[in-house]
Design a protein around this motif. Structure first.
Motif, PDB file in Angstrom:
ATOM      1  N   GLY A   1       6.172 -63.140  78.998  1.00 50.00           N
ATOM      2  CA  GLY A   1       7.113 -62.015  78.945  1.00 50.00           C
ATOM      3  C   GLY A   1       7.649 -61.807  77.539  1.00 50.00           C
ATOM      4  O   GLY A   1       7.724 -60.673  77.043  1.00 50.00           O
ATOM      5  N   TRP A   2       8.022 -62.893  76.887  1.00 46.62           N
ATOM      6  CA  TRP A   2       8.516 -62.802  75.514  1.00 46.62           C
ATOM      7  C   TRP A   2       7.414 -62.375  74.558  1.00 46.62           C
ATOM      8  O   TRP A   2       7.652 -61.596  73.629  1.00 46.62           O
ATOM      9  N   VAL A   3       6.221 -62.890  74.763  1.00 43.35           N
ATOM     10  CA  VAL A   3       5.087 -62.505  73.913  1.00 43.35           C
ATOM     11  C   VAL A   3       4.811 -61.014  74.059  1.00 43.35           C
ATOM     12  O   VAL A   3       4.584 -60.304  73.073  1.00 43.35           O
ATOM     13  N   LEU A   4       4.845 -60.521  75.291  1.00 43.70           N
ATOM     14  CA  LEU A   4       4.631 -59.094  75.529  1.00 43.70           C
ATOM     15  C   LEU A   4       5.725 -58.255  74.884  1.00 43.70           C
ATOM     16  O   LEU A   4       5.437 -57.227  74.245  1.00 43.70           O
ATOM     17  N   LEU A   5       6.973 -58.677  75.011  1.00 38.04           N
ATOM     18  CA  LEU A   5       8.084 -57.938  74.416  1.00 38.04           C
ATOM     19  C   LEU A   5       7.972 -57.899  72.893  1.00 38.04           C
ATOM     20  O   LEU A   5       8.136 -56.834  72.278  1.00 38.04           O
ATOM     21  N   ILE A   6       7.663 -59.020  72.277  1.00 41.19           N
ATOM     22  CA  ILE A   6       7.529 -59.064  70.821  1.00 41.19           C
ATOM     23  C   ILE A   6       6.370 -58.202  70.357  1.00 41.19           C
ATOM     24  O   ILE A   6       6.473 -57.469  69.366  1.00 41.19           O
ATOM     25  N   SER A   7       5.252 -58.228  71.095  1.00 42.04           N
ATOM     26  CA  SER A   7       4.110 -57.412  70.691  1.00 42.04           C
ATOM     27  C   SER A   7       4.409 -55.923  70.833  1.00 42.04           C
ATOM     28  O   SER A   7       3.969 -55.120  70.002  1.00 42.04           O
ATOM     29  N   VAL A   8       5.168 -55.521  71.840  1.00 40.22           N
ATOM     30  CA  VAL A   8       5.554 -54.114  71.982  1.00 40.22           C
ATOM     31  C   VAL A   8       6.483 -53.697  70.848  1.00 40.22           C
ATOM     32  O   VAL A   8       6.339 -52.602  70.285  1.00 40.22           O
ATOM     33  N   ILE A   9       7.418 -54.548  70.479  1.00 40.23           N
ATOM     34  CA  ILE A   9       8.331 -54.237  69.374  1.00 40.23           C
ATOM     35  C   ILE A   9       7.556 -54.081  68.068  1.00 40.23           C
ATOM     36  O   ILE A   9       7.791 -53.140  67.298  1.00 40.23           O
ATOM     37  N   VAL A  10       6.610 -54.983  67.821  1.00 40.10           N
ATOM     38  CA  VAL A  10       5.794 -54.900  66.606  1.00 40.10           C
ATOM     39  C   VAL A  10       4.957 -53.627  66.617  1.00 40.10           C
ATOM     40  O   VAL A  10       4.837 -52.943  65.590  1.00 40.10           O
ATOM     41  N   LEU A  11       4.396 -53.270  67.757  1.00 39.24           N
ATOM     42  CA  LEU A  11       3.606 -52.038  67.867  1.00 39.24           C
ATOM     43  C   LEU A  11       4.466 -50.805  67.589  1.00 39.24           C
ATOM     44  O   LEU A  11       4.045 -49.903  66.861  1.00 39.24           O
ATOM     45  N   VAL A  12       5.662 -50.771  68.140  1.00 43.61           N
ATOM     46  CA  VAL A  12       6.559 -49.630  67.908  1.00 43.61           C
ATOM     47  C   VAL A  12       6.931 -49.542  66.430  1.00 43.61           C
ATOM     48  O   VAL A  12       6.959 -48.442  65.849  1.00 43.61           O
ATOM     49  N   LEU A  13       7.203 -50.678  65.791  1.00 45.38           N
ATOM     50  CA  LEU A  13       7.531 -50.662  64.365  1.00 45.38           C
ATOM     51  C   LEU A  13       6.352 -50.176  63.532  1.00 45.38           C
ATOM     52  O   LEU A  13       6.536 -49.390  62.580  1.00 45.38           O
ATOM     53  N   CYS A  14       5.150 -50.604  63.870  1.00 48.78           N
ATOM     54  CA  CYS A  14       3.964 -50.153  63.128  1.00 48.78           C
ATOM     55  C   CYS A  14       3.751 -48.650  63.282  1.00 48.78           C
ATOM     56  O   CYS A  14       3.435 -47.956  62.306  1.00 48.78           O
ATOM     57  N   VAL A  15       3.927 -48.150  64.485  1.00 49.12           N
ATOM     58  CA  VAL A  15       3.775 -46.701  64.709  1.00 49.12           C
ATOM     59  C   VAL A  15       4.868 -45.935  63.967  1.00 49.12           C
ATOM     60  O   VAL A  15       4.604 -44.871  63.391  1.00 49.12           O
ATOM     61  N   ALA A  16       6.092 -46.467  63.950  1.00 52.49           N
ATOM     62  CA  ALA A  16       7.183 -45.798  63.241  1.00 52.49           C
ATOM     63  C   ALA A  16       6.906 -45.755  61.740  1.00 52.49           C
ATOM     64  O   ALA A  16       7.128 -44.721  61.092  1.00 52.49           O
ATOM     65  N   VAL A  17       6.428 -46.846  61.171  1.00 50.23           N
ATOM     66  CA  VAL A  17       6.105 -46.864  59.741  1.00 50.23           C
ATOM     67  C   VAL A  17       4.966 -45.891  59.449  1.00 50.23           C
ATOM     68  O   VAL A  17       5.010 -45.148  58.468  1.00 50.23           O
ATOM     69  N   TRP A  18       3.947 -45.883  60.293  1.00 47.52           N
ATOM     70  CA  TRP A  18       2.829 -44.952  60.101  1.00 47.52           C
ATOM     71  C   TRP A  18       3.309 -43.502  60.170  1.00 47.52           C
ATOM     72  O   TRP A  18       2.924 -42.673  59.339  1.00 47.52           O
ATOM     73  N   ALA A  19       4.168 -43.176  61.167  1.00 42.53           N
ATOM     74  CA  ALA A  19       4.670 -41.813  61.312  1.00 42.53           C
ATOM     75  C   ALA A  19       5.515 -41.413  60.107  1.00 42.53           C
ATOM     76  O   ALA A  19       5.404 -40.292  59.604  1.00 42.53           O
ATOM     77  N   TYR A  20       6.359 -42.317  59.635  1.00 45.91           N
ATOM     78  CA  TYR A  20       7.192 -42.025  58.469  1.00 45.91           C
ATOM     79  C   TYR A  20       6.320 -41.752  57.246  1.00 45.91           C
ATOM     80  O   TYR A  20       6.558 -40.795  56.514  1.00 45.91           O
ATOM     81  N   ARG A  21       5.333 -42.596  57.026  1.00 42.14           N
ATOM     82  CA  ARG A  21       4.463 -42.416  55.857  1.00 42.14           C
ATOM     83  C   ARG A  21       3.617 -41.157  55.988  1.00 42.14           C
ATOM     84  O   ARG A  21       3.302 -40.506  54.990  1.00 42.14           O
ATOM     85  N   TYR A  22       3.255 -40.781  57.199  1.00 43.89           N
ATOM     86  CA  TYR A  22       2.411 -39.598  57.397  1.00 43.89           C
ATOM     87  C   TYR A  22       3.209 -38.314  57.195  1.00 43.89           C
ATOM     88  O   TYR A  22       2.786 -37.412  56.492  1.00 43.89           O
ATOM     89  N   TRP A  23       4.378 -38.235  57.873  1.00 43.34           N
ATOM     90  CA  TRP A  23       5.124 -36.971  57.819  1.00 43.34           C
ATOM     91  C   TRP A  23       5.990 -36.829  56.576  1.00 43.34           C
ATOM     92  O   TRP A  23       6.131 -35.744  56.027  1.00 43.34           O
ATOM     93  N   TRP A  24       6.660 -37.906  56.172  1.00 44.62           N
ATOM     94  CA  TRP A  24       7.585 -37.783  55.066  1.00 44.62           C
ATOM     95  C   TRP A  24       7.071 -38.426  53.786  1.00 44.62           C
ATOM     96  O   TRP A  24       7.730 -38.373  52.756  1.00 44.62           O
ATOM     97  N   GLY A  25       5.930 -39.016  53.865  1.00 46.76           N
ATOM     98  CA  GLY A  25       5.336 -39.621  52.678  1.00 46.76           C
ATOM     99  C   GLY A  25       4.609 -38.569  51.870  1.00 46.76           C
ATOM    100  O   GLY A  25       4.804 -37.373  52.010  1.00 46.76           O
ATOM    101  N   GLY A  26       3.719 -39.011  51.049  1.00 41.96           N
ATOM    102  CA  GLY A  26       3.029 -38.077  50.167  1.00 41.96           C
ATOM    103  C   GLY A  26       1.802 -37.434  50.755  1.00 41.96           C
ATOM    104  O   GLY A  26       0.975 -36.921  50.048  1.00 41.96           O
TER     105      GLY A  26
END
Length: 65
Positions: free
Chosen positions: A39-64
């Motif tokens: 359960g903890w492994v699944l929760l941590i992996s979901v949090i990491v996935l959400v952070l990666c998608v957020a960084v990708w979205a930020y770099r795509y839309w507001w980056g260069g």
């Protein structure tokens, strides 16, 4: 130096069986450990996935783009 006798097929088979048994025991212990914390492994992996998608979205839309 004393020369070693080559191992017989029975000795090699016995060693292979012991190695396979050790691998099965190690895999069983790993699965038991994972079952306790999955359960903890699944929760941590979901949090990491959400952070990666957020960084990708930020770099795509507001980056260069």
């Amino acid at each position: 130096m004393s020369e070693q006798k080559p191992s017989t097929i029975v000795q090699r088979f016995f060693r292979a069986c012991l190695l396979i048994l050790g691998g099965i025991v190690a895999l069983w212990l790993a699965l038991e450990l994972l079952a306790q914390f999955w359960g903890w492994v699944l929760l941590i992996s979901v949090i990491v996935l959400v952070l990666c998608v957020a960084v990708w979205a930020y770099r795509y839309w507001w980056g260069g783009r």
